[in-house]
Design a protein around this motif. Structure first.
Motif, PDB file in Angstrom:
ATOM      1  N   PHE A   1       0.807  -1.220   0.000  1.00  0.00           N
ATOM      2  CA  PHE A   1       0.000   0.000   0.000  1.00  0.00           C
ATOM      3  C   PHE A   1       0.839   1.268   0.000  1.00  0.00           C
ATOM      4  CE2 PHE A   1      -2.939  -3.208   1.697  1.00  0.00           C
ATOM      5  CZ  PHE A   1      -3.870  -3.144   0.679  1.00  0.00           C
ATOM      6  N   THR A   2       2.162   1.140   0.009  1.00  0.00           N
ATOM      7  CA  THR A   2       3.024   2.310  -0.147  1.00  0.00           C
ATOM      8  C   THR A   2       3.528   2.427  -1.577  1.00  0.00           C
ATOM      9  OG1 THR A   2       4.998   1.085   0.497  1.00  0.00           O
ATOM     10  CG2 THR A   2       3.783   2.217   2.262  1.00  0.00           C
ATOM     11  N   GLN A   3       3.011   1.584  -2.478  1.00  0.00           N
ATOM     12  CA  GLN A   3       3.335   1.606  -3.900  1.00  0.00           C
ATOM     13  C   GLN A   3       4.785   1.227  -4.184  1.00  0.00           C
ATOM     14  OE1 GLN A   3       0.960   2.141  -6.254  1.00  0.00           O
ATOM     15  NE2 GLN A   3      -0.498   2.236  -4.594  1.00  0.00           N
ATOM     16  N   THR A   4       5.394   0.464  -3.295  1.00  0.00           N
ATOM     17  CA  THR A   4       6.723  -0.074  -3.573  1.00  0.00           C
ATOM     18  C   THR A   4       6.535  -1.528  -3.988  1.00  0.00           C
ATOM     19  OG1 THR A   4       6.968  -0.584  -1.242  1.00  0.00           O
ATOM     20  CG2 THR A   4       7.960   1.460  -2.007  1.00  0.00           C
ATOM     21  N   ILE A   5       6.610  -1.797  -5.267  1.00  0.00           N
ATOM     22  CA  ILE A   5       6.204  -3.089  -5.813  1.00  0.00           C
ATOM     23  C   ILE A   5       7.213  -4.191  -5.504  1.00  0.00           C
ATOM     24  CG2 ILE A   5       5.784  -4.307  -7.974  1.00  0.00           C
ATOM     25  CD1 ILE A   5       4.476  -1.746  -8.990  1.00  0.00           C
ATOM     26  N   ILE A   6       8.472  -3.958  -5.714  1.00  0.00           N
ATOM     27  CA  ILE A   6       9.479  -5.013  -5.589  1.00  0.00           C
ATOM     28  C   ILE A   6       9.583  -5.566  -4.161  1.00  0.00           C
ATOM     29  CG2 ILE A   6      11.920  -5.599  -5.924  1.00  0.00           C
ATOM     30  CD1 ILE A   6      10.341  -5.192  -8.531  1.00  0.00           C
TER      31      ILE A   6
ATOM     32  N   GLY B   1       7.377  -5.639  -1.799  1.00  0.00           N
ATOM     33  CA  GLY B   1       6.153  -6.371  -1.501  1.00  0.00           C
ATOM     34  C   GLY B   1       6.114  -7.728  -2.176  1.00  0.00           C
ATOM     35  N   LEU B   2       6.586  -7.771  -3.430  1.00  0.00           N
ATOM     36  CA  LEU B   2       6.648  -9.052  -4.142  1.00  0.00           C
ATOM     37  C   LEU B   2       7.623 -10.013  -3.461  1.00  0.00           C
ATOM     38  CD1 LEU B   2       6.656  -8.111  -7.931  1.00  0.00           C
ATOM     39  CD2 LEU B   2       5.000  -9.526  -6.755  1.00  0.00           C
ATOM     40  N   ILE B   3       8.779  -9.500  -3.083  1.00  0.00           N
ATOM     41  CA  ILE B   3       9.795 -10.344  -2.450  1.00  0.00           C
ATOM     42  C   ILE B   3       9.299 -10.859  -1.099  1.00  0.00           C
ATOM     43  CG2 ILE B   3      12.095 -10.328  -1.407  1.00  0.00           C
ATOM     44  CD1 ILE B   3      12.917  -8.411  -3.698  1.00  0.00           C
ATOM     45  N   LEU B   4       8.781  -9.961  -0.270  1.00  0.00           N
ATOM     46  CA  LEU B   4       8.321 -10.396   1.055  1.00  0.00           C
ATOM     47  C   LEU B   4       7.103 -11.301   0.960  1.00  0.00           C
ATOM     48  CD1 LEU B   4       8.848  -7.182   3.190  1.00  0.00           C
ATOM     49  CD2 LEU B   4      10.079  -9.331   3.326  1.00  0.00           C
TER      50      LEU B   4
ATOM     51  N   VAL C   1       1.508 -10.727  -3.326  1.00  0.00           N
ATOM     52  CA  VAL C   1       1.950 -10.978  -4.693  1.00  0.00           C
ATOM     53  C   VAL C   1       0.858 -10.579  -5.685  1.00  0.00           C
ATOM     54  CG1 VAL C   1       2.586 -12.788  -6.322  1.00  0.00           C
ATOM     55  CG2 VAL C   1       3.622 -12.741  -4.061  1.00  0.00           C
ATOM     56  N   LEU C   2      -0.366 -10.989  -5.434  1.00  0.00           N
ATOM     57  CA  LEU C   2      -1.450 -10.677  -6.368  1.00  0.00           C
ATOM     58  C   LEU C   2      -1.735  -9.183  -6.442  1.00  0.00           C
ATOM     59  CD1 LEU C   2      -3.958 -13.593  -5.702  1.00  0.00           C
ATOM     60  CD2 LEU C   2      -2.365 -13.318  -7.601  1.00  0.00           C
ATOM     61  N   LEU C   3      -1.756  -8.510  -5.289  1.00  0.00           N
ATOM     62  CA  LEU C   3      -2.005  -7.065  -5.303  1.00  0.00           C
ATOM     63  C   LEU C   3      -0.888  -6.302  -6.002  1.00  0.00           C
ATOM     64  CD1 LEU C   3      -3.530  -6.335  -1.784  1.00  0.00           C
ATOM     65  CD2 LEU C   3      -4.615  -6.021  -3.996  1.00  0.00           C
ATOM     66  N   ASN C   4       0.363  -6.700  -5.774  1.00  0.00           N
ATOM     67  CA  ASN C   4       1.473  -6.008  -6.431  1.00  0.00           C
ATOM     68  C   ASN C   4       1.446  -6.210  -7.935  1.00  0.00           C
ATOM     69  OD1 ASN C   4       3.160  -4.548  -4.515  1.00  0.00           O
ATOM     70  ND2 ASN C   4       3.304  -6.519  -3.499  1.00  0.00           N
TER      71      ASN C   4
ATOM     72  N   PHE D   1      -1.277  -6.737  -9.705  1.00  0.00           N
ATOM     73  CA  PHE D   1      -2.403  -5.935 -10.169  1.00  0.00           C
ATOM     74  C   PHE D   1      -2.034  -4.457 -10.238  1.00  0.00           C
ATOM     75  CE2 PHE D   1      -6.043  -3.245  -9.125  1.00  0.00           C
ATOM     76  CZ  PHE D   1      -6.839  -3.500 -10.232  1.00  0.00           C
ATOM     77  N   ILE D   2      -1.373  -3.951  -9.198  1.00  0.00           N
ATOM     78  CA  ILE D   2      -0.977  -2.533  -9.180  1.00  0.00           C
ATOM     79  C   ILE D   2      -0.015  -2.242 -10.321  1.00  0.00           C
ATOM     80  CG2 ILE D   2       0.342  -0.810  -7.873  1.00  0.00           C
ATOM     81  CD1 ILE D   2      -0.929  -2.022  -5.335  1.00  0.00           C
ATOM     82  N   PHE D   3       0.947  -3.134 -10.566  1.00  0.00           N
ATOM     83  CA  PHE D   3       1.897  -2.931 -11.658  1.00  0.00           C
ATOM     84  C   PHE D   3       1.190  -2.903 -13.006  1.00  0.00           C
ATOM     85  CE2 PHE D   3       4.623  -4.769 -14.947  1.00  0.00           C
ATOM     86  CZ  PHE D   3       5.603  -3.791 -14.991  1.00  0.00           C
ATOM     87  N   CYS D   4       0.311  -3.862 -13.242  1.00  0.00           N
ATOM     88  CA  CYS D   4      -0.397  -3.922 -14.526  1.00  0.00           C
ATOM     89  C   CYS D   4      -1.311  -2.725 -14.715  1.00  0.00           C
ATOM     90  CB  CYS D   4      -1.201  -5.218 -14.643  1.00  0.00           C
ATOM     91  SG  CYS D   4      -0.157  -6.676 -14.782  1.00  0.00           S
ATOM     92  N   PHE D   5      -2.010  -2.316 -13.655  1.00  0.00           N
ATOM     93  CA  PHE D   5      -2.897  -1.159 -13.753  1.00  0.00           C
ATOM     94  C   PHE D   5      -2.101   0.111 -14.029  1.00  0.00           C
ATOM     95  CE2 PHE D   5      -5.277   2.355 -11.808  1.00  0.00           C
ATOM     96  CZ  PHE D   5      -6.436   2.273 -12.568  1.00  0.00           C
ATOM     97  N   THR D   6      -0.964   0.273 -13.354  1.00  0.00           N
ATOM     98  CA  THR D   6      -0.126   1.454 -13.578  1.00  0.00           C
ATOM     99  C   THR D   6       0.421   1.470 -15.000  1.00  0.00           C
ATOM    100  OG1 THR D   6       0.480   1.445 -11.257  1.00  0.00           O
ATOM    101  CG2 THR D   6       1.879   2.726 -12.728  1.00  0.00           C
ATOM    102  N   LEU D   7       0.878   0.330 -15.476  1.00  0.00           N
ATOM    103  CA  LEU D   7       1.378   0.252 -16.849  1.00  0.00           C
ATOM    104  C   LEU D   7       0.272   0.572 -17.851  1.00  0.00           C
ATOM    105  CD1 LEU D   7       3.935  -0.412 -18.454  1.00  0.00           C
ATOM    106  CD2 LEU D   7       3.147  -2.773 -18.541  1.00  0.00           C
ATOM    107  N   TYR D   8      -0.930   0.060 -17.607  1.00  0.00           N
ATOM    108  CA  TYR D   8      -2.065   0.363 -18.475  1.00  0.00           C
ATOM    109  C   TYR D   8      -2.362   1.858 -18.479  1.00  0.00           C
ATOM    110  CZ  TYR D   8      -6.880   0.646 -20.093  1.00  0.00           C
ATOM    111  OH  TYR D   8      -8.012   0.994 -20.767  1.00  0.00           O
ATOM    112  N   GLN D   9      -2.333   2.481 -17.312  1.00  0.00           N
ATOM    113  CA  GLN D   9      -2.597   3.917 -17.229  1.00  0.00           C
ATOM    114  C   GLN D   9      -1.533   4.729 -17.961  1.00  0.00           C
ATOM    115  OE1 GLN D   9      -5.216   5.202 -16.596  1.00  0.00           O
ATOM    116  NE2 GLN D   9      -6.091   4.739 -14.622  1.00  0.00           N
ATOM    117  N   ILE D  10      -0.281   4.323 -17.832  1.00  0.00           N
ATOM    118  CA  ILE D  10       0.799   5.053 -18.506  1.00  0.00           C
ATOM    119  C   ILE D  10       0.642   4.957 -20.018  1.00  0.00           C
ATOM    120  CG2 ILE D  10       3.285   4.976 -18.988  1.00  0.00           C
ATOM    121  CD1 ILE D  10       3.691   4.365 -16.022  1.00  0.00           C
TER     122      ILE D  10
END
Length: 129
Positions: free
Chosen positions: A27-32, A34-37, A70-73, A75-84
């Motif tokens: 929820f702090t938008q740090t993807i990597i 969160g994925l690792i942990l 893992v799933l939320l990160n 999703f956030i990555f894909c949504f951000t890429l789609y928005q960009i």
């Protein structure tokens, strides 16, 4: 019997806390991180089972939190890429940030790499990239 006397107590605690911290980092938008942990929480939860027939309650919570991280990160990555890629204002901002970091904008890199459907190497600005 004290639950902390079990031989897998450290794995259970590690799974739980990695999942909890990973979810907080999601929820702090740090993807990597969160994925690792999240991945570490899943592995520790599964390792903590050992030869038991079922997971400990806290290990199960750690497993669920890890999967959620893992799933939320993703999703956030894909949504951000789609928005960009679809929002012109965000795309322009992304190009400016990319240019500030690498000295060449993202659109130039993308069009050069995938000309005619074939990946190509960058001819200009490759040393700064």
């Amino acid at each position: 019997m004290n639950p902390y006397d079990k031989p897998n107590a450290k794995l259970v605690a590690g799974a739980f806390y990695c999942g909890l911290v990973g979810l907080g980092l999601t929820f702090t938008q740090t993807i990597i991180p969160g994925l690792i942990l999240g991945g570490v929480a899943m592995v520790l939860a599964l390792l903590s089972k050992g030869t038991d027939s079922a997971l400990d309650r806290r290990a199960f919570i750690g497993l669920v939190l890890g999967i959620l991280c893992v799933l939320l990160n993703i999703f956030i990555f894909c949504f951000t890429l789609y928005q960009i890629m679809t929002n012109p204002e965000m795309h322009q901002q992304f190009n400016e940030v990319f240019r500030n970091f690498y000295g060449i904008d993202f659109d130039t890199v993308w069009s050069t790499m995938f000309q005619n459907g074939n990946p190509q190497s960058l001819s200009s600005g490759a040393d700064t990239f």
